[in-house]
Write an enzyme that holds these catalytic residues in place. Structure first.
Site, PDB file in Angstrom:
ATOM      1  N   GLY A  60       0.827  -1.198   0.000  1.00 31.93           N
ATOM      2  CA  GLY A  60       0.000   0.000   0.000  1.00 31.93           C
ATOM      3  C   GLY A  60       0.863   1.250   0.000  1.00 31.93           C
ATOM      4  N   SER A  61       0.343   2.299   0.597  1.00 30.54           N
ATOM      5  CA  SER A  61       1.020   3.590   0.597  1.00 30.54           C
ATOM      6  C   SER A  61       2.180   3.613   1.581  1.00 30.54           C
ATOM      7  CB  SER A  61       0.028   4.694   0.974  1.00 30.54           C
ATOM      8  OG  SER A  61      -0.373   4.558   2.338  1.00 30.54           O
TER       9      SER A  61
ATOM     10  N   GLY B  19       2.365   1.896   5.268  1.00 28.69           N
ATOM     11  CA  GLY B  19       3.478   1.044   5.657  1.00 28.69           C
ATOM     12  C   GLY B  19       4.150   1.523   6.928  1.00 28.69           C
TER      13      GLY B  19
ATOM     14  N   CYS C 240       2.062   0.832  -8.671  1.00 32.68           N
ATOM     15  CA  CYS C 240       3.283   1.291  -7.996  1.00 32.68           C
ATOM     16  C   CYS C 240       4.444   1.382  -8.968  1.00 32.68           C
ATOM     17  CB  CYS C 240       3.628   0.364  -6.833  1.00 32.68           C
ATOM     18  SG  CYS C 240       3.720  -1.371  -7.288  1.00 32.68           S
TER      19      CYS C 240
ATOM     20  N   GLU D  46       5.707  -3.382   0.629  1.00 31.47           N
ATOM     21  CA  GLU D  46       5.754  -2.959  -0.773  1.00 31.47           C
ATOM     22  C   GLU D  46       4.960  -1.674  -0.872  1.00 31.47           C
ATOM     23  OE1 GLU D  46       4.135  -4.033  -5.174  1.00 31.47           O
ATOM     24  OE2 GLU D  46       4.622  -5.746  -3.890  1.00 31.47           O
TER      25      GLU D  46
END
Length: 467
Positions: free
Chosen positions: A211-212, A216, A267, A233
């Site tokens: 995610g963002s 994270g 991403c 990630e």
């Protein structure tokens, strides 16, 4: 205490299309209890037994491709022409991980010595929590779920509120494939404090988050008071460098696709394009020609290339990047296109936007945009291009476009990113490690190294009984 009601809002219409109940505190506490108990049984199964379950699961996933594709289009707005490809690619990725699992999980022998037997075994870590995003939910999930199960772990899934049905379908298909009860569980929540509570639970042995950066960091903070591995990630601001020797029309086709596919919501989308000044104007014209052929609109129309972005908030953030760039001297060079110029009145539609005259004072070149924007900047040399490519807090992927592949390889060695492509982009290859540098993440998935997070090493040192 009232149970949270989670609403999935269609990015295409703005209507509520799904509602799900959140999880109660009692049920939240039960998840790691069940996961721990099921793990103690599942870890004793053989790899061959687990491989057979995964094989059946992947077949079941493939059999339901059309249904799953339609659900994806409803929930996250990607055109129906492409959502089935995510499911089929997830299956292929899972099949690769299945194929290499024997080698990846095998014992490692120690030095040979008479009277001794020594080896290192990879044993499962325990209950794994997988928190994953909406933009490629099946692909993201497969990266962690397949190696977790093959290694012998139990798993708890937390999906994005935007794509809640993914965990339900995966659970159904794994159950039909013979996965023992309790090995795979899931819950819905939209409140960060609920997620943080289970991250802190000492029974969770590994957390995998996609995610963002902000999300994270929140997971990392929640786990700070205990020893637990966390795979992250996160975001990207992925650059491309177009050298002067390329076939300009071909490069333009590839780069527009890399920047605009999935409405730029990847991403590893191309978010910064550096072009040799000698071909800059011709390249911009080629990009304009490509964009004229794109269709934006209803994602259930099979001729649509670009659907909506995920939310009103996302649309506003993308538009703010464009406005910031234009206010600082950039030019909106997007060509006339009937579908771009007459956006649907409902939904979160953003036209694919070509910007020229950009530089690193603009947010569109420094912060993750996560939308269909193509900012193009002139460069004078390879050295300048590489310097600018590395001028970022992110380091997920980068790409170099050139006929001179030897030179491309040479430049790639100096680029700070977990994956560097030459003459390709936006393609996580299952045989290569998928890993983010800098603020793009920590740890890796895919390849034989993608199993490492899901096992811990146990050394066996056996000596024959002295007589």
């Amino acid at each position: 205490m009232s149970i949270e009601v989670i609403k999935t809002i269609s990015p295409t219409t703005g209507d509520i299309v799904i509602t799900r109940n959140g999880i109660s505190p009692a049920d939240l506490d039960l998840l790691p209890k069940v996961a721990t108990e099921s793990f103690q049984r599942f870890r004793k199964t053989t790899l061959q037994e687990r491989q057979e379950i995964v094989k059946k699961f992947l077949k079941g996933l493939s059999d339901r491709e059309s249904e799953l594709a339609e659900e994806l289009t409803v929930q996250m707005g990607r055109p129906i022409a492409y959502t089935g490809k995510e499911v089929s690619t997830a299956v292929k990725r899972g099949e690769y991980l299945l194929k290499i699992s024997g080698e990846a999980l095998q014992d490692t022998d120690g030095e040979a010595e008479k009277g001794f037997k020594r080896f290192i075994r990879k044993v499962p870590v325990g209950p794994v929590l997988i928190i994953f995003a909406w933009n490629y939910p099946y692909l993201i999930l497969v990266n962690a779920l397949i190696p977790a199960i093959l290694a012998g772990n139990s798993v708890i899934l937390k999906p994005s509120p935007q794509t809640p049905t993914i965990v339900e379908r995966v659970s159904e298909i794994f159950s039909a494939a013979g996965l023992p009860e309790g090995v795979l569980q899931y819950f819905h929540c939209g409140t960060p404090t609920v997620m943080e509570t289970i991250v802190r639970d000492p029974r969770i042995a590994l957390v995998c988050f996609t995610g963002s950066v902000a999300g994270g960091l929140a997971v990392q903070r929640a786990a700070a008071d205990r020893i637990v591995n966390i795979g992250l990630e996160l975001g990207g601001k992925d650059p491309a460098y177009v050298r002067s020797d390329v076939d300009i029309s071909w490069a333009a086709e590839e780069i527009v696709d890399g920047a605009v596919f999935n409405s730029g919501q990847s991403c590893c989308s191309l978010e910064r394009i550096y072009v040799d000044e000698s071909i800059h104007d011709n390249f911009v014209e080629a990009v304009q020609k490509v964009l004229k052929g794109y269709r934006l609109g209803d994602p259930f129309d099979k001729s649509t290339h670009v659907g909506p972005v995920i939310s009103t908030r996302s649309k506003e953030a993308i538009e703010s990047h464009i406005q910031d760039a234009v206010s600082k001297g950039a030019k909106d060079a997007t060509p006339a296109n009937e579908t771009f110029d007459n956006l649907p009145t409902q939904g979160n539609f953003v036209k694919p936007t070509l910007l020229t005259g950009v530089d690193h004072t603009m947010t569109v070149m420094t912060e993750e945009t996560f939308g269909p924007v193509i900012p193009v900047m002139k460069v004078k040399s390879d050295a300048e291009a590489v310097k600018l490519m590395n001028d970022s807090e992110f380091g997920l992927t980068a790409s170099i476009w050139t006929k001179d592949t030897d030179k491309g390889y040479e430049l790639a060695e100096d680029v700070e990113a977990g994956t560097v492509f030459v003459n390709r982009c936006d393609y996580p290859s299952p045989d290569l490690a998928w890993t983010g540098w800098k603020n793009s993440g920590r740890g890796q998935t895919l390849s034989k190294f993608g199993f490492d997070a899901f096992v811990k090493l146990k050394s066996f040192h056996l000596k024959e009984y002295p007589k």
